[in-house]
Write an enzyme that holds these catalytic residues in place. Structure first.
Site, PDB file in Angstrom:
ATOM      1  N   TYR A 149       6.057  13.154 -14.079  1.00 41.42           N
ATOM      2  CA  TYR A 149       4.702  12.519 -13.149  1.00 41.42           C
ATOM      3  C   TYR A 149       3.572  12.592 -13.795  1.00 41.42           C
ATOM      4  CZ  TYR A 149       1.786  12.166  -9.155  1.00 41.42           C
ATOM      5  OH  TYR A 149       0.571  11.920  -8.408  1.00 41.42           O
TER       6      TYR A 149
ATOM      7  N   ASP B  40       4.571  -5.765  -5.224  1.00 41.36           N
ATOM      8  CA  ASP B  40       5.394  -4.711  -5.977  1.00 41.36           C
ATOM      9  C   ASP B  40       4.997  -4.412  -7.307  1.00 41.36           C
ATOM     10  OD1 ASP B  40       7.491  -3.217  -7.242  1.00 41.36           O
ATOM     11  OD2 ASP B  40       9.102  -4.191  -6.388  1.00 41.36           O
TER      12      ASP B  40
ATOM     13  N   GLY C  63       0.628   3.973   1.718  1.00 39.71           N
ATOM     14  CA  GLY C  63       0.713   5.610   1.434  1.00 39.71           C
ATOM     15  C   GLY C  63      -0.654   6.248   1.858  1.00 39.71           C
TER      16      GLY C  63
HETATM   17  N1  LIG Z   1       0.003  13.101  -2.993  1.00 38.62           N
HETATM   18  C1  LIG Z   1      -0.504  14.106  -3.566  1.00 38.62           C
HETATM   19  O1  LIG Z   1      -0.316  15.264  -3.694  1.00 38.62           O
HETATM   20  C2  LIG Z   1      -1.224  13.722  -4.934  1.00 38.62           C
HETATM   21  C3  LIG Z   1      -1.808  14.680  -5.815  1.00 38.62           C
HETATM   22  C4  LIG Z   1      -2.593  14.319  -6.944  1.00 38.62           C
HETATM   23  C5  LIG Z   1      -2.786  12.835  -7.010  1.00 38.62           C
HETATM   24  N2  LIG Z   1      -2.288  12.007  -6.181  1.00 38.62           N
HETATM   25  C6  LIG Z   1      -2.793  10.449  -6.498  1.00 38.62           C
HETATM   26  O2  LIG Z   1      -3.210  10.049  -5.572  1.00 38.62           O
HETATM   27  C7  LIG Z   1      -3.068   8.537  -5.347  1.00 38.62           C
HETATM   28  C8  LIG Z   1      -2.666   8.422  -3.955  1.00 38.62           C
HETATM   29  O3  LIG Z   1      -1.488   9.004  -3.555  1.00 38.62           O
HETATM   30  P1  LIG Z   1      -1.189   9.432  -2.153  1.00 38.62           P
HETATM   31  O4  LIG Z   1      -0.877  10.748  -1.500  1.00 38.62           O
HETATM   32  O5  LIG Z   1      -1.720   8.411  -1.163  1.00 38.62           O
HETATM   33  O6  LIG Z   1       0.767   8.917  -2.307  1.00 38.62           O
HETATM   34  P2  LIG Z   1       1.628   8.091  -1.279  1.00 38.62           P
HETATM   35  O7  LIG Z   1       1.389   8.546  -0.155  1.00 38.62           O
HETATM   36  O8  LIG Z   1       2.864   8.848  -1.892  1.00 38.62           O
HETATM   37  O9  LIG Z   1       1.689   6.797  -1.396  1.00 38.62           O
HETATM   38  C9  LIG Z   1       1.920   6.090  -2.462  1.00 38.62           C
HETATM   39  C10 LIG Z   1       2.153   4.542  -1.987  1.00 38.62           C
HETATM   40  O10 LIG Z   1       2.404   3.912  -3.435  1.00 38.62           O
HETATM   41  C11 LIG Z   1       3.185   2.829  -2.840  1.00 38.62           C
HETATM   42  N3  LIG Z   1       4.230   2.433  -4.030  1.00 38.62           N
HETATM   43  C12 LIG Z   1       5.319   3.154  -4.444  1.00 38.62           C
HETATM   44  N4  LIG Z   1       5.739   2.433  -5.514  1.00 38.62           N
HETATM   45  C13 LIG Z   1       5.170   1.207  -5.333  1.00 38.62           C
HETATM   46  C14 LIG Z   1       5.324   0.084  -5.978  1.00 38.62           C
HETATM   47  N5  LIG Z   1       6.541  -0.308  -7.094  1.00 38.62           N
HETATM   48  N6  LIG Z   1       4.683  -1.173  -5.779  1.00 38.62           N
HETATM   49  C15 LIG Z   1       3.743  -0.880  -4.748  1.00 38.62           C
HETATM   50  N7  LIG Z   1       3.637   0.344  -4.274  1.00 38.62           N
HETATM   51  C16 LIG Z   1       4.199   1.318  -4.521  1.00 38.62           C
HETATM   52  C17 LIG Z   1       4.148   3.721  -1.954  1.00 38.62           C
HETATM   53  O11 LIG Z   1       4.832   2.504  -1.069  1.00 38.62           O
HETATM   54  P3  LIG Z   1       5.829   2.927   0.090  1.00 38.62           P
HETATM   55  O12 LIG Z   1       4.895   3.134   1.427  1.00 38.62           O
HETATM   56  O13 LIG Z   1       6.402   1.543   0.417  1.00 38.62           O
HETATM   57  O14 LIG Z   1       6.743   3.786  -0.345  1.00 38.62           O
HETATM   58  C18 LIG Z   1       3.129   4.357  -0.994  1.00 38.62           C
HETATM   59  O15 LIG Z   1       2.564   3.602  -0.027  1.00 38.62           O
HETATM   60  C19 LIG Z   1      -2.062   8.217  -6.256  1.00 38.62           C
HETATM   61  O16 LIG Z   1      -2.424   7.896  -7.591  1.00 38.62           O
HETATM   62  C20 LIG Z   1      -1.378   9.835  -6.630  1.00 38.62           C
HETATM   63  O17 LIG Z   1      -0.896   9.752  -8.045  1.00 38.62           O
HETATM   64  C21 LIG Z   1      -1.598  12.230  -5.071  1.00 38.62           C
END
Ligand SMILES: NC(=O)c1ccc[n+]([C@@H]2O[C@H](COP(=O)([O-])OP(=O)(O)OC[C@H]3O[C@@H](n4cnc5c(N)ncnc54)[C@H](OP(=O)(O)O)[C@@H]3O)[C@@H](O)[C@H]2O)c1
Length: 299
Positions: free
Chosen positions: A124, A35, A11
């Site tokens: 979400y 997972d 991610g």
């Molecule tokens: N993205 C945003 O705009 C945003 C905004 C506010 C807060 N956040 C929070 O910030 C944090 C980091 O977000 P990010 O942007 O880095 O998210 P991201 O790019 O969507 O990455 C999420 C990661 O979680 C993995 N994942 C999903 N389901 C899973 C499972 N069942 N088991 C293991 N891994 C799993 C995904 O795996 P795959 O690579 O295999 O899909 C991906 O690598 C999260 O807590 C998110 O809620 C994000």
């Protein structure tokens, strides 16, 4: 030296974090290796690794899809952090989890404080809030970092979408009535390293929720204009191909004109004063972080 168990390394935030800890042992796991919907696997892996610190950026982040996959969103965003917290507590370890601006309903007129009432308006946001509550209920030393509008050179995100659409289309319509702070995955990772160095998990008053975003604010429209401007500035010296969309051809539209399955808060601004007061840490401005990220792009 700490032993850190890091999830979600494919991610945005996980990818940025995995190379940042130069003096610690980092066990970095992808979804294939762990997972988070498999409770027994989580318990087994944490017991095998025996970390001092778990950092969990893995999450179900498909905001619109979560409306129709709520059980899966809750499994990854609420149950998994709870199990990680329980297992960390068994080991007397600490936990850093991430949360979101979407725990708020966006009706406040100024930036949100950690003490403000939460009221998520989409599935979400509800699942992330349930994760926060589950960790708190376990009662171990923890930091919950609420961030917003995450993007980077790596991963699926708004920056990369705008650059792709800007190359394909003559004009764009981007929502201008939601405000918040775009936050780069790199600046989050740098901030987390500073936090890990500053945090003393034995101090109970440091445990809790922190807003954790780049400073400043804009709208999605303002963010897209800055992306295009910055691209055009860098393109001159870097020989990047010209975009079809110019800043003047990005129309400011309303949320109502861009309906999505999940509702979004109009105000996503998060006040980061608590982070600065407790840890002396402040992430850079969103404009500076954007410049730094865009300098790493290649075409
Ligand atoms: N993205 C945003 O705009 C945003 C905004 C506010 C807060 N956040 C929070 O910030 C944090 C980091 O977000 P990010 O942007 O880095 O998210 P991201 O790019 O969507 O990455 C999420 C990661 O979680 C993995 N994942 C999903 N389901 C899973 C499972 N069942 N088991 C293991 N891994 C799993 C995904 O795996 P795959 O690579 O295999 O899909 C991906 O690598 C999260 O807590 C998110 O809620 C994000």
């Amino acid at each position: 030296m700490q032993k850190i168990l890091l999830t979600g390394v494919n991610g945005q935030v996980g990818h940025a974090l995995k190379t940042k800890f130069l003096h610690d042992e980092v066990i970095a796991l992808s979804r294939e290796q762990l997972d988070l919907t498999k409770v027994h696997d989580i318990r087994r892996v944490v017991r095998e690794v025996k970390p001092n610190l778990i950092i969990n950026p893995a999450a179900y982040t498909a905001v619109d899809k979560a409306e129709s996959e709520l059980d899966l969103a809750f499994a990854v965003n609420a149950t998994a952090p709870q199990i990680l917290a329980e297992e960390a507590a068994r080991l007397h370890a600490a936990l850093i989890n991430f949360s979101t601006d979407y725990v708020y309903d966006g009706t406040k007129n100024s930036a949100y404080l950690e003490s403000d009432a939460v009221n998520p308006i989409n599935g979400y946001g509800k699942s992330k809030l349930a994760g926060e509550e589950a960790i708190r209920a376990v009662g171990l030393p923890h930091l919950i970092l609420r961030t917003s509008w995450v993007y980077g050179a790596y991963g699926k995100n708004f920056l990369r979408t705008i650059l792709r659409l800007g190359a394909e289309r003559d004009s764009l319509g981007i929502v201008a009535d939601q405000c918040g702070a775009p936050t780069s995955s790199e600046s989050i990772a740098d901030g987390v390293v500073q936090l890990v160095n500053a945090w003393q998990p034995s101090l109970e008053n440091q445990t809790g929720v922190y807003h954790f975003t780049n400073t400043g604010e804009t709208s999605w429209h303002g963010f897209s204009c800055e992306i295009i401007n910055e691209y055009n500035r860098l393109a001159v010296d870097s020989n990047w191909p010209a975009l079809k969309t110019g800043v003047d051809s990005i129309a400011a539209i309303t949320t109502a004109e861009y309906p999505t399955p999940a509702a979004r808060p109009a105000n996503s601004r998060l006040d980061n004063t608590k982070l600065r007061m407790i840890f002396g840490i402040e992430l850079p401005s969103w404009q500076l972080s954007l410049q730094q990220v865009m300098q790493t792009l290649t075409y």
